[in-house]
Write a protein that holds these residues in place. Structure first.
Motif, PDB file in Angstrom:
ATOM      1  N   PHE A  65      73.294  72.335  -8.942  1.00 20.04           N
ATOM      2  CA  PHE A  65      74.533  71.752  -9.461  1.00 20.04           C
ATOM      3  C   PHE A  65      74.288  70.428 -10.190  1.00 20.04           C
ATOM      4  N   PHE A  66      73.055  69.937 -10.140  1.00 19.31           N
ATOM      5  CA  PHE A  66      72.754  68.647 -10.764  1.00 19.31           C
ATOM      6  C   PHE A  66      71.790  68.771 -11.937  1.00 19.31           C
ATOM      7  N   ILE A  67      71.053  69.869 -12.024  1.00 15.70           N
ATOM      8  CA  ILE A  67      70.112  70.083 -13.132  1.00 15.70           C
ATOM      9  C   ILE A  67      70.735  71.092 -14.083  1.00 15.70           C
ATOM     10  N   THR A  68      70.899  70.709 -15.332  1.00 12.42           N
ATOM     11  CA  THR A  68      71.654  71.544 -16.270  1.00 12.42           C
ATOM     12  C   THR A  68      70.808  72.563 -17.015  1.00 12.42           C
ATOM     13  N   SER A  69      69.543  72.262 -17.286  1.00 15.86           N
ATOM     14  CA  SER A  69      68.710  73.137 -18.099  1.00 15.86           C
ATOM     15  C   SER A  69      67.784  73.977 -17.223  1.00 15.86           C
ATOM     16  N   ILE A  70      67.727  75.280 -17.509  1.00 14.31           N
ATOM     17  CA  ILE A  70      66.909  76.202 -16.722  1.00 14.31           C
ATOM     18  C   ILE A  70      65.426  75.919 -16.915  1.00 14.31           C
ATOM     19  N   LEU A  71      64.972  75.950 -18.165  1.00 14.79           N
ATOM     20  CA  LEU A  71      63.551  75.715 -18.414  1.00 14.79           C
ATOM     21  C   LEU A  71      63.152  74.276 -18.117  1.00 14.79           C
ATOM     22  N   GLU A  72      64.104  73.371 -18.243  1.00 18.30           N
ATOM     23  CA  GLU A  72      63.787  71.975 -17.944  1.00 18.30           C
ATOM     24  C   GLU A  72      63.395  71.814 -16.477  1.00 18.30           C
ATOM     25  N   ALA A  73      64.094  72.516 -15.586  1.00 27.84           N
ATOM     26  CA  ALA A  73      63.754  72.449 -14.163  1.00 27.84           C
ATOM     27  C   ALA A  73      62.351  72.988 -13.919  1.00 27.84           C
ATOM     28  N   ILE A  74      62.023  74.108 -14.581  1.00 24.58           N
ATOM     29  CA  ILE A  74      60.691  74.700 -14.436  1.00 24.58           C
ATOM     30  C   ILE A  74      59.628  73.751 -14.964  1.00 24.58           C
ATOM     31  N   HIS A  75      59.870  73.193 -16.141  1.00 22.65           N
ATOM     32  CA  HIS A  75      58.868  72.332 -16.759  1.00 22.65           C
ATOM     33  C   HIS A  75      58.681  71.022 -15.990  1.00 22.65           C
ATOM     34  N   ILE A  76      59.765  70.425 -15.508  1.00 30.87           N
ATOM     35  CA  ILE A  76      59.627  69.183 -14.742  1.00 30.87           C
ATOM     36  C   ILE A  76      58.774  69.420 -13.502  1.00 30.87           C
ATOM     37  N   ALA A  77      59.046  70.519 -12.808  1.00 24.16           N
ATOM     38  CA  ALA A  77      58.244  70.848 -11.629  1.00 24.16           C
ATOM     39  C   ALA A  77      56.776  71.023 -12.003  1.00 24.16           C
ATOM     40  N   THR A  78      56.538  71.702 -13.116  1.00 27.72           N
ATOM     41  CA  THR A  78      55.158  71.947 -13.563  1.00 27.72           C
ATOM     42  C   THR A  78      54.447  70.663 -13.912  1.00 27.72           C
ATOM     43  N   VAL A 116      58.258  59.173 -30.111  1.00 24.17           N
ATOM     44  CA  VAL A 116      57.314  58.055 -30.171  1.00 24.17           C
ATOM     45  C   VAL A 116      55.970  58.539 -30.682  1.00 24.17           C
ATOM     46  N   HIS A 117      55.483  59.654 -30.110  1.00 26.93           N
ATOM     47  CA  HIS A 117      54.221  60.260 -30.545  1.00 26.93           C
ATOM     48  C   HIS A 117      54.174  61.683 -30.002  1.00 26.93           C
ATOM     49  N   PRO A 118      53.701  62.665 -30.812  1.00 24.55           N
ATOM     50  CA  PRO A 118      53.665  64.058 -30.341  1.00 24.55           C
ATOM     51  C   PRO A 118      52.898  64.260 -29.038  1.00 24.55           C
ATOM     52  N   VAL A 119      51.861  63.441 -28.796  1.00 30.84           N
ATOM     53  CA  VAL A 119      51.072  63.620 -27.580  1.00 30.84           C
ATOM     54  C   VAL A 119      51.881  63.273 -26.327  1.00 30.84           C
ATOM     55  N   LEU A 120      53.029  62.578 -26.510  1.00 27.67           N
ATOM     56  CA  LEU A 120      53.885  62.221 -25.384  1.00 27.67           C
ATOM     57  C   LEU A 120      55.003  63.233 -25.151  1.00 27.67           C
ATOM     58  N   MET A 121      54.981  64.355 -25.892  1.00 27.26           N
ATOM     59  CA  MET A 121      55.989  65.384 -25.638  1.00 27.26           C
ATOM     60  C   MET A 121      55.779  65.960 -24.234  1.00 27.26           C
ATOM     61  N   ASN A 122      56.740  66.761 -23.786  1.00 29.84           N
ATOM     62  CA  ASN A 122      56.716  67.291 -22.412  1.00 29.84           C
ATOM     63  C   ASN A 122      56.715  66.154 -21.393  1.00 29.84           C
ATOM     64  N   HIS A 123      57.575  65.192 -21.653  1.00 27.76           N
ATOM     65  CA  HIS A 123      57.736  64.042 -20.749  1.00 27.76           C
ATOM     66  C   HIS A 123      56.423  63.305 -20.504  1.00 27.76           C
ATOM     67  N   GLY A 124      55.561  63.269 -21.503  1.00 28.60           N
ATOM     68  CA  GLY A 124      54.336  62.486 -21.403  1.00 28.60           C
ATOM     69  C   GLY A 124      53.338  62.970 -20.369  1.00 28.60           C
ATOM     70  N   VAL A 125      53.343  64.283 -20.083  1.00 30.70           N
ATOM     71  CA  VAL A 125      52.483  64.800 -19.018  1.00 30.70           C
ATOM     72  C   VAL A 125      50.996  64.638 -19.336  1.00 30.70           C
ATOM     73  N   ILE A 126      50.633  64.669 -20.622  1.00 33.12           N
ATOM     74  CA  ILE A 126      49.222  64.471 -20.979  1.00 33.12           C
ATOM     75  C   ILE A 126      48.764  63.081 -20.547  1.00 33.12           C
ATOM     76  N   ALA A 127      49.632  62.094 -20.749  1.00 32.14           N
ATOM     77  CA  ALA A 127      49.302  60.731 -20.317  1.00 32.14           C
ATOM     78  C   ALA A 127      49.215  60.653 -18.798  1.00 32.14           C
ATOM     79  N   GLY A 128      50.157  61.307 -18.119  1.00 33.10           N
ATOM     80  CA  GLY A 128      50.139  61.317 -16.658  1.00 33.10           C
ATOM     81  C   GLY A 128      48.873  61.954 -16.115  1.00 33.10           C
ATOM     82  N   MET A 129      48.475  63.091 -16.711  1.00 36.13           N
ATOM     83  CA  MET A 129      47.250  63.762 -16.273  1.00 36.13           C
ATOM     84  C   MET A 129      46.018  62.920 -16.583  1.00 36.13           C
ATOM     85  N   GLY A 130      46.021  62.286 -17.752  1.00 38.91           N
ATOM     86  CA  GLY A 130      44.870  61.469 -18.137  1.00 38.91           C
ATOM     87  C   GLY A 130      44.640  60.319 -17.176  1.00 38.91           C
ATOM     88  N   LEU A 131      45.720  59.628 -16.807  1.00 36.44           N
ATOM     89  CA  LEU A 131      45.589  58.508 -15.871  1.00 36.44           C
ATOM     90  C   LEU A 131      45.200  58.997 -14.479  1.00 36.44           C
TER      91      LEU A 131
END
Length: 638
Positions: free
Chosen positions: A389-402, A460-475
């Motif tokens: 009831f609080f998350i509106t997008s179907i794929l967004e929920a899947i992707h955030i979890a991923t 800001v930059h294409p590498v930060l798409m998907n909520h910046g997960v590449i940066a998160g993984m890199g760190l």
């Protein structure tokens, strides 16, 4: 009869069948291994169909069709390709995963590092499983709202009640075999809709294509190009999603539940093929719907998503009788339930085993554990229901979890499996840095993004798409590898389950000789419950003491008397480490009551005879440790 009433009647019949499967397996749940891993008896077909069904959500299918309509084959990298690739990649690691003596990934990481990492990993996996389940419930809610105008609450209640009942009854066995039924429903639904939608697209308006060949030839060449989004974007999607999905707990549990490595590997390969077939059907449906509703692809992405996601449902509602609409709703309900039940089982195993048993009540009996696990299933489903009831997008929920999974525990998990130099400090650093950075980026990106606008970080930059997960993984990677190299290497006890050479060095204790004609040994042999399951034998012995056993005191007495006994994941599971293969090593756990102790061993089938002697030696050592406490141990008569 109203169409909604017809649907509810057919749904009731369908649910009775699923609950019947759960009831059938309820009496087979004698141990937590039976509940969580289906007794390690699942074959290729069960692994394959369940793996496929577990990754095909109702909302995911609607979203995939929508993306195909708006972006063509270039959209496969956001959901379709990672699904297929993840199962194929896990199949490569099957032998390594299958031979690890664990029920959950959090337990596995405690074996590899320390107890400090178990609770954080268990909590993160539970959150990830809840978010995945949210997507299933939201997808089914969209189905019922479009078909019957039902409030989303009803979809949540239907999925929650149905899944909770048959999963709590039959555990993973019920999950696997209901998944088989549910995948058959879903695949038949997809194939039939693909055929009918093509027929509707070629037989409708005057200017409609004359046949299927003309329909597909009218599709632009750019639509068919899977690299239309560009190689850099393909790589970003793969690095953002695939790591999270290959380390997702639920397919690992299917590997652990498989009867042998071959069944697990072939099952995952079969699962990837089955997923490919369904997604191919989705592509056909998308092409047909684009011809029927040309205004949707004309709107483009992302503006057209509001019409594209429910396009399949609108088509079904406009072209079929109430009975077929009801069957279609049940087919999509099958997709929702087949994923929710898997996520509920995986998340519940973390709550009950990695948190409750490990830190709250380590001496819990099997009866108590099964009760807690069933309550944990209810908790996961309830939490997902509230979250829907609080998350509106179907794929967004899947992707955030991923993204959270990819950034937080990909490196500690996969690095721990293959890199000896990984340390507990490095794992904790990678976990904490990855989780904190990724969750912060997700919150910031959502906060900064205007409605219907591209994600802020992506601008800001294409590498930060998907909520910046590449940066998160890199760190996370920098913290994991850097801190590991700066800290003391892991102990041999932590390395033994993962690296055979370390286990051989640790398991240096001389074997105790057992005489074949020893009357006590011959009597003991008659009490061993033995089963051949694939490439391994499953040996079990139930022991009962003359009085209640203080489990902590007993384990300490056993470890102080015999150096071979170790507790790599706490006192709830104790191993006699005298072999390089941890699954073969005798393990003991508390039984149904506080007087029972259960012995188990899973040696290769060819070594079953020798391992029976090892069980007898372990029995004598346990009996001696208990006798020092004034407790007598006897073998339970079957």
């Amino acid at each position: 009869m109203e169409s909604s009433q017809l649907f509810l009647i057919l749904l009731a019949v369908y649910l009775v069948g699923l609950i019947g499967i759960g009831w059938y397996f309820t009496k087979k749940q004698n141990t937590v291994t039976d509940f969580w891993l289906a007794g390690r008896r699942i074959g290729t077909v069960g692994v394959g169909f369940s793996s496929a069904a577990s990754w095909l959500t109702a909302g995911g299918l609607l979203a995939v069709i929508a993306f195909f309509m708006l972006q063509g084959m270039g959209s496969i990298w956001g959901f379709v390709a990672p699904n297929i690739l993840a199962l194929l990649i896990i199949a490569i690691f099957v032998k390594k995963i299958k031979n690890l003596p664990a029920i959950t990934q959090a337990e596995l990481l405690e074996q590899r590092y320390s107890s400090a990492i178990r609770a954080p990993i268990g909590i993160i996996i539970t959150i990830v499983m809840i978010l995945f389940a949210v997507a299933d419930i939201k997808g089914f809610a969209l189905v019922l709202e479009t078909f019957y105008g039902f409030d989303p609450l009803y979809a949540a209640l239907i999925v929650a009640l149905a899944v909770s009942v048959y999963v709590t009854l039959g555990g993973l066995s019920a999950v696997v075999w209901t998944d088989v039924v549910q995948f058959l429903f879903l695949s038949v639904f997809t194939i039939v809709i693909a055929i009918v939608s093509v027929g509707a697209a070629t037989g409708g308006a005057v200017d409609a294509p004359a046949n299927a060949g003309e329909l597909f030839s009218n599709v632009s060449s750019g639509w068919w190009n899977p690299l239309s989004i560009g190689i850099p974007m393909v790589l970003i999607f793969l690095f953002a999603i695939v790591p999270g999905w290959i380390t997702e707990q639920d397919p690992w549990q299917k590997v652990w539940a498989a009867r042998d490595s071959k069944s697990a590997r072939n099952g995952l390969l079969l699962g990837s093929l089955l997923i490919t077939i369904v997604f191919a059907g989705c592509a056909v449906i998308a092409i047909a719907l684009s011809s029927i509703y040309p205004e949707i692809p004309a709107a483009g992405f992302p503006m057209g998503m509001a019409q594209a996601e429910p396009a399949l449902l609108v088509f079904v509602l406009e072209n079929f009788s109430p009975f077929i609409v009801a069957l279609s709703a049940i087919g999509l309900a099958a997709a929702a339930m087949s994923c929710t039940d898997t996520f509920a089982t995986s998340g519940a195993s973390c709550v009950s085993r990695d948190i409750y048993q490990r830190f709250i009540k380590p001496d819990a009996t099997m009866k108590q554990m099964l009760a807690v696990n069933r309550l944990s299933v209810l908790f996961i489903v309830l939490a997902a229901t509230v979250g829907s009831f609080f998350i509106t997008s179907i794929l967004e929920a899947i992707h955030i979890a991923t993204y959270i999974a990819s950034a937080s525990y990909f490196f500690p998990l996969m690095g721990g499996l293959y890199w000896k130099r990984a340390t507990k400090e490095g794992a904790m650093a990678g976990l904490i840095v990855g989780a904190v950075v990724q969750i912060s980026l997700i919150v910031y990106d959502i906060y900064m993004t205007a409605p219907m606008a591209p994600a802020y970080l992506q601008t800001v930059h294409p590498v930060l798409m998907n909520h910046g997960v590449i940066a998160g993984m890199g760190l996370s990677a920098v913290a994991f590898f850097g801190v590991s190299l700066l800290t003391k290497p892991s102990s041999a006890v932590n390395l033994a389950p993962f690296f055979k050479e370390e286990a051989k060095n640790l398991a240096a204790e001389a074997a105790v000789t057992v005489e074949e004609d020893d009357p006590k040994f011959q009597k003991f042999l008659k009490r061993i419950d033995e089963q051949l399951v694939g490439e391994r034998a499953h040996l079990h012995v139930r022991l009962e003491s003359s009085a209640s056993v203080n489990w902590h005191r007993f384990v300490e007495a056993l470890r102080s008397s015999y150096a071979a006994w170790v507790t790599p994941t706490g006192v709830d599971s104790v191993y006699r480490l005298v072999q390089a293969d941890m699954l073969s090593c005798v393990s003991i756990t508390r039984g149904t009551t506080d007087k029972e102790i259960w012995f188990a061993s899973e040696p290769p089938a060819s070594e079953m005879g020798d391992q029976k002697k090892e069980l007898f030696v372990a029995y004598n050592e346990v009996a001696a440790a208990l006798e020092s406490m004034g407790v007598i141990l006897t073998v339970v008569e079957e």
